[in-house]
Structures are given as structure tokens and as C-alpha cells.
Write a protein that holds these residues in place. Structure first.
Motif, mmCIF file in Angstrom:
data_model
loop_
_atom_site.group_PDB
_atom_site.id
_atom_site.type_symbol
_atom_site.label_atom_id
_atom_site.label_comp_id
_atom_site.label_asym_id
_atom_site.label_seq_id
_atom_site.Cartn_x
_atom_site.Cartn_y
_atom_site.Cartn_z
ATOM 1 N N ARG A 90 -30.170 13.133 21.876
ATOM 2 C CA ARG A 90 -30.600 12.631 20.568
ATOM 3 C C ARG A 90 -31.051 13.775 19.668
ATOM 4 N NH1 ARG A 90 -35.617 10.935 18.546
ATOM 5 N NH2 ARG A 90 -35.483 9.369 16.896
ATOM 6 N N LYS A 266 -25.443 8.424 18.518
ATOM 7 C CA LYS A 266 -26.879 8.535 18.252
ATOM 8 C C LYS A 266 -27.649 7.549 19.112
ATOM 9 C CE LYS A 266 -30.152 8.356 14.423
ATOM 10 N NZ LYS A 266 -30.775 9.630 14.689
ATOM 11 N N GLY A 267 -28.647 8.034 19.802
ATOM 12 C CA GLY A 267 -29.402 7.188 20.713
ATOM 13 C C GLY A 267 -30.472 6.397 19.992
#
Length: 661
Positions: A90, A266-267
């Protein structure tokens, strides 16, 4: 001989006959069952052998790579490390997202800048023609890149090298670079499309390692993460250097990794920070970032406010990335989680290098690695495989490798398909291959010297494999595999084993010494020709199950055991011109008895014993000559006192007991 004696003898002989017949039948049944079990255990089928119990025959050994739950053995904290690894992904996405935002907003970013990302800051090196050197780092980060009293350098923040930039960590006088790594935080060096150069000299190699400033030693605890080096896209050149005690958990953060365009999406915002097991809310994360901004001075040039990095919500642009390429020469990787991890790469060359004591695998070509080669490189003492070429990799040339004392296989080549049918991610179903291994050594590994798992067009040629459970294993549908001119010594089980593979294999010109079985095929086929097998203890060559039209020709087989060539459990195999003159047939007693005590044999033995007993009972009669058939009978009158009248019988005598008539 009296009449009673003869009758007693006759009865005794009849009983003896019955006892002998019963003994033969029962003994034959017991021995047949025992020898059947003995025969099965002398050449078991590995597919049906229990992996939970030790085996002393040719059963496939237990897979030491996984534990009872099927999880790869690892000494750290899997749950915590997985969270830390996700947090690192991330962080990198956020760094790239800010660069994208700058491009879209038209903000110039021609100077390096720094971002507040988690526990440590991240220094971003932007595109420029000249490489960034040690002098540049000292100028950009005077407080986070400082020289220690012993002459080494300590880096206590992250570095990201953007596309178009090059970080050159070369020093002819010798560079020792320590990356901060303790329970509070760890530093990393990552390129995002940029290039990394690490070079020393033969006399003064460059050394990069994790470092705990408080302990004054390398960081050996991976449970809270550990410093690492990663190249994402772009190119790297490593030479005359040592990378030690780096990395944790995943291949991406495993120590030294080279990866292509596989940065994850994207986390979430709920990933735990390093050293914690609990998630933080958006508000808490923003508050922590604001507090850091208020208390930490930012060095270099700041492109955007650092608090915007945690709230920027956009997908990263990966267009600037490509497959990674690398030249690695005369480099040592020691004590890392993964010695050297490569994925999504093309044109990687590794030469004259060494990998040792990795916590997982030594060298890994994970996925989508093509047109790459590893030459004159050693991999020893790793927890699992020494060298691992995983699925979706093709055009890999492995030459003059040494894999010794590893906890799983010495060398693994996996060419299986990424999917067997429709899948959520639409993975291709084709197999991979066109890989080769030659002139290499694999010895004293806990499992196999070389394992080929699936794939096609694999060549294993001119290698020396010593002291492994099995020298070479080919399985899981692998086809068109050529095993030629290899020397295999002192295997615990088989020298070469093909299990559940294709029928287009070639086993030719190999020399196999020692072990239980020289060449073993189960539900797999191959042309087996011109091999030399010696000093084996069971069979020279064994074929079981569906082996197609396998041809066994012109082999020289010596040793001892039930048979030199065992094809009793397959059909269609061709045998011709094999030299078994020095084979010593040492069929166990059970095997010999089993061949004797067949059902019909037991029946004829019983009949023979009956005839023998009958003949013995008639021996005495022959000596007396002719005897009238009623000679042993007497008139009924001879057993009474004469005739008696009815009157006498109807009137009982009055003679008292004890008186005389």
C-alpha cells in the motif's frame, strides 16, 4: 504282530496323513500371504505409501516442504508478517499515486521529495539523467543517511527510485550500508521503474544488510518485518556485493527481489502498521500522520503535503513499468527470507554468485520469467529449495549450479499450467517448458536432487546428483522430458523416478549407483536405453501401471535383488539386449515359497501325501503274502458256551453271586 497292534497302527497312520495334509494347506496359505506382503513391500507404489511414517523401501518420502496442515514451514509470525507485507504494498501504491497526481495536475517534480508514509519517511528520487550517488544521498538526507564511527553508513528512511532515475551505490573503497531494522521500523530501497546499481570490487565488495542500531547487530527477527531491497520494473546491476539478513514473509519483501508489473491494487486503509497487530481507523491514521508532520523535519524538497498521501484515492499508473531485467555477477545472498526472488522478468542473468541459509527458498524464478539464465551459482543450506523455477517460466537455462544441503529439493522445475479450466482471473491453461539444467551438482538435500513438476520439453543433462532421497523425479503430467548422461549416486530410494507423467520421456546414458531401484516408472513411459545401473538392492529397472510402449534396451544392470528388470506389473513394455550377467538374483525366501505354494501345487501335494500314507499302511500286508479276506473273522459260536434252550433263557438262574455253577 497281533491283530490289535495292526489296527492301532493303521489308525495312527490315517491320523498322521490328515495332520500332514492340514499342515501343508495351512502353511501354504500363511506363507502365500506373508510372501505377498513381502513382495509388495520390496517394491511399493509411492502413491499408496503413507507419508506420515518413515519408509525403508522405495516409497516416496514425506514432503518436508509442508507441515501436517499443508502450510510451508516458516519460523516467523505468518499473521503479523502478512499484514506488514500488505502495508508495504500500500505504501508503494500511494507513492506512485502521488506522482500520478503531480503529472495530472501539472505540478513540476524535477527535484527529489519526501513523503510521510507510516513509521518512516520515504525519499523519492525523481527522473534525471545523472545517477544518484552516495554523495547525493548524504546531501538529500543528512539526518537519515549518516556515517557511523566504524565507517559504515546507516539508512533510516525508505528510498523509492522513480522511472527514469538511477540509484548508484558503488564505491571503489568499499561500502557497508546498514538499513535500519528493529521493532520500531525498517527501511527499504525500492525502484518503481527506475534502475539500481550496486557494485564493489574484488578487494572491497559492497555490503548491504539489515541493522538494529540498539543491538548493534543485524536484525534476525522477521516477525515485525525486516529491511529489504526491491526492484519493480526497470533494470538492476549487482556485482561484487553481499546482501545479508534482509527481508521477510513474501517474495516481494523477501530480501532482494526483482519484480515486473505485478504491484497489487490499492489496498484498504485498515492494514496494520509495522510492529502492531491491530488496524487503525482513517481518523487515527490521519492524526498519526499529522503528529509526525508536526514533529519531524522534512529534508529535501517536498512536492505535496505529506498528509495528502494517506487520503489520495486513485489507481496507480503502471504504464511506466515493464518486465524487470537484471545482471547479477559475483554476488552473495545470505540469511535472507528469500535469497533472490524474481518474477515478471525477461533477460535476467545470474552468474558466479552464492546463496546460503535462506529462511524459505534460495533462488526463485516465480512467475512469467523468460529468456533468463543462471550460471556457476551455488545455493546451500536453505530451508526449502535451493533453486526453484516456478510455473509460467520458460526459456530458462540453468548451468553449472551447485545445490547442497537444502531442506527440500536441490532444484525444482515447475511447468504446470496456471489453471486447469475457467478461473476468476482468466489464467491460461497451457503448460510451460523449454527449460534446461546441465552440468550441475545437487547433493545431500532432504528430498530430491532435481524435481520436474509438469511442463514439457525439459532437458536434464550431464548433472551429478549424490546423497538425495531420489536423484531425479519427474511427475504430474510432465512430458517430453529428456534425462541424459547424468550421474546419480547413493540415493536412498530410486535413482530416477517417473511418476504419473507422460509417455514421451527419454532416459539415456545415465549412470546410477546405489539405492533401492535404479530406474522406476509408474504410470509414465520412456525410452530407457544405454544406462548403467550398479549396486542397487531391489531392481535395476521397474515399470508399474500404464507405461505405454516403453522400450528397455542396451542397458547394463548389476546389483542384487529379485530381478534386474521388473515388468510383471505393466503391459506393452519392450525388453531387448540388456546386459544382466552381473546381476545376482537374491529372491527372498518368501518369494521362493510363494512361487512354490500356488493353489494347484498345494492340491497336488495333498493328493501325493494321501497316496504316500496309503502306501505306507500296506507295507506290512505285503510281507505276510496272501491273506484270506475273512481270516480275521471267527464264528459267532466261538464267542458263546454253546446252544441254549428257550426254557433256560426264560428262567433266570438261581445261583447266588459268588457261588460256582
Amino acid at each position: 504282530m497281533t491283530r490289535g497292534t495292526r489296527a492301532t497302527r493303521h489308525i495312527a497312520l490315517q491320523r498322521l496323513s490328515a495332520v500332514l495334509v492340514a499342515t501343508v494347506v495351512a502353511g501354504g496359505a500363511v506363507l502365500a500371504g506373508a510372501t505377498s506382503a513381502s513382495g509388495a513391500s520390496s517394491d511399493p507404489d509411492p502413491a499408496t505409501s503413507s507419508s506420515s511414517a518413515p519408509s525403508t523401501s522405495s516409497a516416496e518420502p514425506a514432503d518436508g516442504r509442508v507441515d501436517a496442515a499443508g502450510v510451508a514451514s516458516y519460523g516467523g509470525d505468518p499473521e503479523a508478517e502478512a499484514l506488514v507485507s500488505a502495508t508495504e504494498d500500500r505504501r508503494l501504491i500511494e507513492v506512485r499515486a502521488i506522482a500520478n497526481a503531480a503529472d495530472w495536475s501539472g505540478v513540476a517534480h524535477y527535484k527529489p521529495y519526501r513523503l510521510a508514509t507510516g513509521t518512516l519517511y520515504t525519499l523519492v528520487l525523481v527522473e534525471r539523467e545523472a545517477p544518484y550517488t552516495l554523495a547525493d544521498l548524504e546531501e538529500l538526507a543528512p539526518r537519515t543517511f549518516r556515517r557511523e564511527p566504524d565507517g559504515s553508513w546507516l539508512l533510516s528512511e525508505n528510498i523509492v527510485v522513480e522511472d527514469g532515475a538511477t540509484l548508484d551505490l558503488s564505491d571503489d573503497d568499499g561500502l557497508t550500508l546498514h538499513l535500519q531494522s528493529n521493532s520500531e521500523a525498517f527501511a527499504s530501497i525500492v525502484t518503481l521503474g527506475g534502475s539500481l546499481v550496486v557494485a564493489g570490487t574484488y578487494d572491497e565488495p559492497t555490503r548491504i544488510s539489515s541493522w538494529d542500531p540498539d543491538a548493534g547487530a543485524v536484525d534476525t527477527d522477521t516477525s515485525d518485518g525486516r529491511a529489504y531491497v526491491r526492484v519493480v520494473g526497470g533494470h538492476t546491476e549487482l556485482s561484487k556485493a553481499f546482501f545479508t539478513d534482509l527481508g521477510f514473509w513474501s517474495g516481494m519483501t523477501g530480501g532482494v527481489s526483482m519484480t515486473g508489473t505485478d504491484i497489487p491494487d490499492k489496498g484498504t486503509d485498515t492494514l496494520a502498521r509495522k510492529g502492531t497487530n491491530a488496524s487503525a481507523s482513517d481518523e487515527a491514521a490521519a492524526a498519526a500522520a499529522a503528529e509526525e508532520d508536526a514533529t519531524t523535519e522534512v529534508f529535501g524538497t517536498e512536492l505535496l503535503p505529506t498528509d495528502e498521501a494517506s487520503v489520495l484515492d486513485m489507481e496507480p499508473d503502471l504504464s511506466g513499468y515493464s518486465y524487470v531485467s537484471a545482471m547479477v555477477r559475483d554476488v552473495t545472498f545470505e540469511g535472507n527470507a528469500f535469497g533472490l526472488f524474481v518474477t515478471s522478468a525477461d533477460g535476467v542473468v545470474v552468474r558466479d554468485s552464492a546463496i546460503a541459509d535462506s529462511l524459505v527458498d534460495g533462488m526463485v524464478f516465480h512467475r512469467n520469467v523468460s529468456n533468463s539464465e543462471v550460471e556457476n551459482t551455488t545455493s546451500t543450506g536453505n530451508a526449502l529449495d535451493g533453486f526453484d523455477v516456478d510455473r509460467a517460466s520458460s526459456g530458462i537455462v540453468l548451468e553449472r549450479l551447485t545445490a547442497e544441503g537444502n531442506g527440500h529439493n536441490g532444484i525444482t522445475m515447475n511447468g504446470r499450467a496456471l489453471a486447469e479450466g475457467p478461473s476468476a482471473t482468466g489464467m491460461p491453461t497451457g503448460v510451460y517448458g523449454n527449460n534446461s539444467l546441465s552440468n550441475s551438482k545437487s547433493s545431500d538435500n532432504a528430498r530430491y536432487g532435481v524435481e520436474v513438476i509438469g511442463g514439457t520439453d525439459i532437458e536434464i543433462d550431464g548433472n551429478t546428483l549424490t546423497g538425495n532421497q531420489v536423484g531425479i523425479v519427474v511427475g504430474q503430467g510432465a512430458d517430453q522430458v529428456a534425462l541424459t548422461d547424468n550421474t546419480i549416486e547413493d540415493s536412498a530410494l530410486q535413482g530416477i523416478a517417473l511418476r504419473d507423467a507422460g509417455t514421451g520421456g527419454t532416459i539415456s546414458g545415465n549412470t546410477i549407483s546405489g539405492g533401492d531401484i535404479g530406474i522406476y516408472l509408474r504410470n509414465a513411459g520412456a525410452d530407457i536405453t544405454r544406462n548403467t545401473v550398479e549396486d542397487v538392492e531391489n531392481h535395476g529397472i521397474t515399470l508399474i501401471g500404464a507405461t505405454g510402449t516403453s522400450a528397455i534396451t542396451d542397458n547394463v544392470l548389476s546389483g542384487r535383488g529379485p530381478s534386474a528388470v521388473d515388468t510383471a506389473r505393466t503391459e506393452g513394455a519392450v525388453r531387448a539386449d540388456n546386459d544382466v550377467s552381473d546381476w545376482r538374483s537374491t529372491k527372498p525366501l518368501g518369494v521362493v515359497l510363494r512361487s512354490i505354494f500356488q493353489p494347484l501345487t498345494i492340491m497336488w501335494l495333498c493328493l501325493g501325501l494321501v497316496l504316500l500314507v496309503t502306501a505306507l499302511t500296506s507295507v506290512g500286508r505285503g510281507r505276510r503274502g496272501f491273506v484270506h479276506p475273512y481270516a480275521n473273522l471267527a464264528p459267532l459260536a466261538s464267542f458263546t458256551r454253546g446252544e441254549a434252550s428257550r426254557d433256560d433263557l426264560s428262567s433266570p438262574p438261581t445261583t447266588r453271586r459268588g457261588s460256582t455253577a
